[in-house]
Design an enzyme around this catalytic site. Structure first.
Site, short mmCIF file in Angstrom:
data_model
loop_
_atom_site.label_atom_id
_atom_site.label_comp_id
_atom_site.label_asym_id
_atom_site.label_seq_id
_atom_site.Cartn_x
_atom_site.Cartn_y
_atom_site.Cartn_z
N ASN A 1 -20.43 20.56 -11.19
CA ASN A 1 -18.97 20.57 -11.37
C ASN A 1 -18.47 19.12 -11.43
OD1 ASN A 1 -16.22 20.96 -11.24
ND2 ASN A 1 -16.20 21.74 -9.13
N LYS B 1 -15.58 18.16 -12.09
CA LYS B 1 -14.14 18.07 -11.75
C LYS B 1 -13.44 17.23 -12.82
CE LYS B 1 -15.42 18.84 -7.01
NZ LYS B 1 -15.11 18.71 -5.60
N HIS C 1 -11.86 27.83 -7.13
CA HIS C 1 -12.31 26.62 -6.42
C HIS C 1 -11.26 26.24 -5.37
CE1 HIS C 1 -13.47 22.51 -5.55
NE2 HIS C 1 -14.66 22.83 -5.99
N GLU D 1 -10.05 23.51 -4.60
CA GLU D 1 -9.02 22.59 -5.09
C GLU D 1 -7.94 23.35 -5.87
OE1 GLU D 1 -11.81 19.86 -6.88
OE2 GLU D 1 -12.48 19.36 -4.86
N GLU E 1 -18.37 27.59 -0.44
CA GLU E 1 -18.07 26.16 -0.29
C GLU E 1 -17.09 25.95 0.86
OE1 GLU E 1 -18.81 23.87 -4.18
OE2 GLU E 1 -16.82 24.75 -4.32
N GLY F 1 -16.78 17.15 -0.77
CA GLY F 1 -16.41 15.77 -1.02
C GLY F 1 -16.32 14.92 0.23
N SER G 1 -20.94 18.79 -0.53
CA SER G 1 -21.72 17.58 -0.22
C SER G 1 -23.23 17.78 -0.37
CB SER G 1 -21.38 17.06 1.18
OG SER G 1 -20.02 16.65 1.22
#
Ligand code: PGA
Length: 247
Positions: A9, A11, A96, A98, A166, A172, A208
């Protein structure tokens, strides 16, 4: 041997080595037919990635990072599932964290997007994950169950879904979930899936993942692959993660 998945991904980033070079490198990795490689670039690179992706010994699958629920219409800024498919994508990431957190996407919308994706023959990578506060409060599985119910309940073809677990606190941050947490949570997710959709689905871990922890996480029972963000922007790091999945 069960199939495993490695999804990259990007992003809203582009690999420094350049899109074509990156994809050519991936296309020339040693072929392991049991590991499916999926690249999710920003929309504008989907066409380029899918053109370059068939050049080597193996084909790379391409994913959108999101799609809208309708096929077409007055939805400024959005991309539809048929548009992704027409440009060479066969997967789409949905839900996701985000999207949920920054763009306020709720489970009901994510469920409609999943239906649109599956209705257009895309395989959905359906992301779920708890915030750190939920884990600390012992509410992880409650949160995951509500996300799974919101996304998958009533869906036809749930078999075309990969679940990506996740944990939000691991995305991240450089702080991946421990193998114990991953194993226990994947097991809990499987029980929820059995109750909600009556079937088992592949479950990827994301948060991560890096060359330093991939080997250990790939060995965890119940891990069917990885969804990788930061480390996926460097093809050599991604290759090392790929090798950990290629047993
Ligand atoms: P990360 O991102 O690997 O950078 O933690 C994972 C993701 O958000 O899919």
């Amino acid at each position: 041997m069960t199939r495993r998945y490695l999804a990259a991904n990007w992003k809203m980033n582009v690999p420094e080595e350049g899109v074509d070079v990156y994809v050519e490198r991936l296309a020339n990795w040693p072929v392991d037919p049991d590991v499916e490689v999926i690249v999710a670039p920003p929309f504008v690179f989907i066409d380029e990635v899918s053109r370059v992706s068939t050049m080597g010994d193996r084909s790379i699958h391409v994913a959108g990072q999101d799609c809208w629920e309708a096929d077409k219409g007055a939805f400024t800024g959005e991309i539809s599932a048929p548009m992704l498919a027409a440009n060479g994508a066969s997967y789409v990431i949905l839900g996701h964290s985000e999207r949920r957190r920054i763009f306020g996407e709720e489970s009901s919308l994510i469920g409609r997007k999943l239906a649109a994706a599956l209705g257009n023959e895309l395989v959905a990578i359906f992301c779920i994950g708890e915030e750190e506060s939920a884990r600390e409060a012992g509410e992880t599985l409650t949160v995951l169950e509500s996300q799974i119910r919101g996304g998958l309940r009533g869906l036809e073809n749930a078999r075309s879904v990969l679940v990506a677990y996740e944990p939000v606190w691991a995305i991240g941050t450089g702080k991946n979930a421990t193998p114990e947490i991953v194993q226990e949570t994947h097991l809990g997710i499987r029980e929820i899936l059995e109750a909600v959709v009556g079937t088992d689905l592949p479950i990827l871990y994301g948060g991560s993942v890096s060359p330093a922890n991939a080997e250990e996480l790939a060995a965890v029972e119940g891990v069917d692959g990885f969804l990788v963000g930061g480390a996926s922007l460097d093809s050599s790091k991604l290759e090392s993660i790929y090798r950990s999945l290629s047993r």
